[in-house]
Design an enzyme around this catalytic site. Sequence first.
Site, mmCIF file in Angstrom:
data_model
loop_
_atom_site.group_PDB
_atom_site.id
_atom_site.type_symbol
_atom_site.label_atom_id
_atom_site.label_comp_id
_atom_site.label_asym_id
_atom_site.label_seq_id
_atom_site.Cartn_x
_atom_site.Cartn_y
_atom_site.Cartn_z
ATOM 1 N N GLU A 1 -3.158 8.681 8.265
ATOM 2 C CA GLU A 1 -1.700 8.593 8.156
ATOM 3 C C GLU A 1 -1.034 9.489 9.209
ATOM 4 O OE1 GLU A 1 1.278 6.432 6.123
ATOM 5 O OE2 GLU A 1 -0.861 6.328 5.725
ATOM 6 N N ASP B 1 0.884 -1.178 0.000
ATOM 7 C CA ASP B 1 0.000 0.000 0.000
ATOM 8 C C ASP B 1 0.912 1.215 0.000
ATOM 9 O OD1 ASP B 1 -2.331 1.612 0.252
ATOM 10 O OD2 ASP B 1 -2.097 1.702 2.420
ATOM 11 N N SER B 2 0.302 2.409 -0.082
ATOM 12 C CA SER B 2 1.093 3.640 -0.019
ATOM 13 C C SER B 2 1.552 3.937 1.413
ATOM 14 C CB SER B 2 0.243 4.811 -0.517
ATOM 15 O OG SER B 2 -0.928 4.901 0.275
ATOM 16 N N CYS C 1 -11.167 2.376 0.612
ATOM 17 C CA CYS C 1 -9.767 2.762 0.795
ATOM 18 C C CYS C 1 -9.295 2.002 2.027
ATOM 19 C CB CYS C 1 -9.654 4.264 1.018
ATOM 20 S SG CYS C 1 -7.990 4.789 1.498
ATOM 21 N N CYS D 1 -4.423 -1.858 -1.580
ATOM 22 C CA CYS D 1 -4.695 -0.445 -1.786
ATOM 23 C C CYS D 1 -5.702 -0.357 -2.917
ATOM 24 C CB CYS D 1 -3.396 0.258 -2.176
ATOM 25 S SG CYS D 1 -3.637 1.943 -2.762
ATOM 26 N N HIS E 1 -7.170 2.608 4.136
ATOM 27 C CA HIS E 1 -6.903 3.415 5.330
ATOM 28 C C HIS E 1 -8.160 3.559 6.206
ATOM 29 C CE1 HIS E 1 -3.152 4.607 3.411
ATOM 30 N NE2 HIS E 1 -2.818 5.308 4.483
HETATM 31 N N1 DGL Z 1 -4.866 3.027 1.105
HETATM 32 C C1 DGL Z 1 -5.003 3.511 -0.223
HETATM 33 C C2 DGL Z 1 -6.272 3.059 -0.902
HETATM 34 O O1 DGL Z 1 -6.840 2.070 -0.502
HETATM 35 C C3 DGL Z 1 -4.676 4.885 -0.632
HETATM 36 C C4 DGL Z 1 -4.364 6.020 0.201
HETATM 37 C C5 DGL Z 1 -3.552 7.013 -0.599
HETATM 38 O O2 DGL Z 1 -2.363 6.759 -0.771
HETATM 39 O O3 DGL Z 1 -4.128 8.012 -1.088
HETATM 40 O O4 DGL Z 1 -6.700 3.650 -1.874
#
Ligand code: DGL
Length: 276
Positions: A153, A11-12, A185, A74, A187
Site C-alpha cells: 500500500e 477491497d480495503s 491476500c 479481499c 495485495h
Molecule cells: N487485500 C486484503 C486481503 O486480501 C487485505 C489487506 C488489508 O486491508 O489488511 O486480505
Amino acid sequence: MSDSRPIGVFDSGVGGLTVLQELRRQLPGESLVYLADLERFPYGPRPLAEVRERAFLVIEHLAEHDIKLVVIACNTATAAALNAARERFDIPIVGVIAPGAQAAAAATRNGRVAVISTQGTLDSGEYVHAIKEANPGIAVLGLAAPALVDIVEAGDAGTPRADEALRPLVDDIIEWGADTLVLGCTHYPLLRPSLRRAVARRRLRVIDSAETTASRVRRVIAANRLQNTAAGPAPAPRVLVTGPPARFVDTAARLFRSDLESPVAVRLQPPLAVAR
Ligand code: DGL
C-alpha cells in the site's frame, strides 16, 4: 438477453486491483465498478465482526450502482463476510478464498500447502477449511504476513524493503516442506518480483486467486445469463474511494496505465435508524 449492468468489486485498498485487472482481461465486455475502502484500510488486523459490518456497508453502497454481481476482492473480507453477505443480499456474491484454495489443492504434488495472509484471514481458518474441503489429506501451514500489506500500500513492492520482508518468510515455508504457496491476500500478487527473488532457484508453485476468481465470475455470469452481449469492449472501470487516494492513484496508474477513471470520493452511510 444482454445485461449491461456493472460488476461491483471491492477491497480495503489497491490489492483488489489485481482481481479487477484479471476480470478485465477475462471479461472485456463487462462494465466494472471498483471500491477501495481506504478509510478503513487495513482490514487485516480488525476483528472479523467489524470487517463484516463494513463489508455490508460497502455492498449496500455498490448496490446503489445497480450492480449485477459482487466480487469481494479481499481475502479478509471474504473470510469475515462472504457467507453472511450471501444470506443478507439478494445478489450473486463471489469471494476469493475458495477459488485459490481449490487451485492450490489441484497444484500440490506433495500435499503440503502454505498460505500467507492477513491476521484476520488466518484467524478465520477459512483457507484450512477450503483446502481440506478440496482434499482433506493436504497439510496446511498458515502464516500471517501483515507487514507485506503495508509495503504494497506504501508503494514499496519490488524494493529492498519488500525483498527483506519476504526472504525469511519464504525460507520458513520451504523448510516446512511446502511445494505450493497461496498468496492469501489480494495485495500480495503485486510482490511477485520480490517473491521470485526470495524463492530463487528453489521449487515453489505460487497461486494467486486473481485468475481463478475471474474464471469463477465468468462461469457464474454465464450460468445465470448475466452476460453483457453488446458488441465492443466495456468502458474503463469506474473507481470509488472512501479516503484520500494519493498512493492508490500511483499504484493504480502503474497497474492500469491510463485505463482507469480518476477515483471519485464517496461516503459510506450506515442505514438510517427508523424512528418509532
Ligand atoms: N487485500 C486484503 C486481503 O486480501 C487485505 C489487506 C488489508 O486491508 O489488511 O486480505
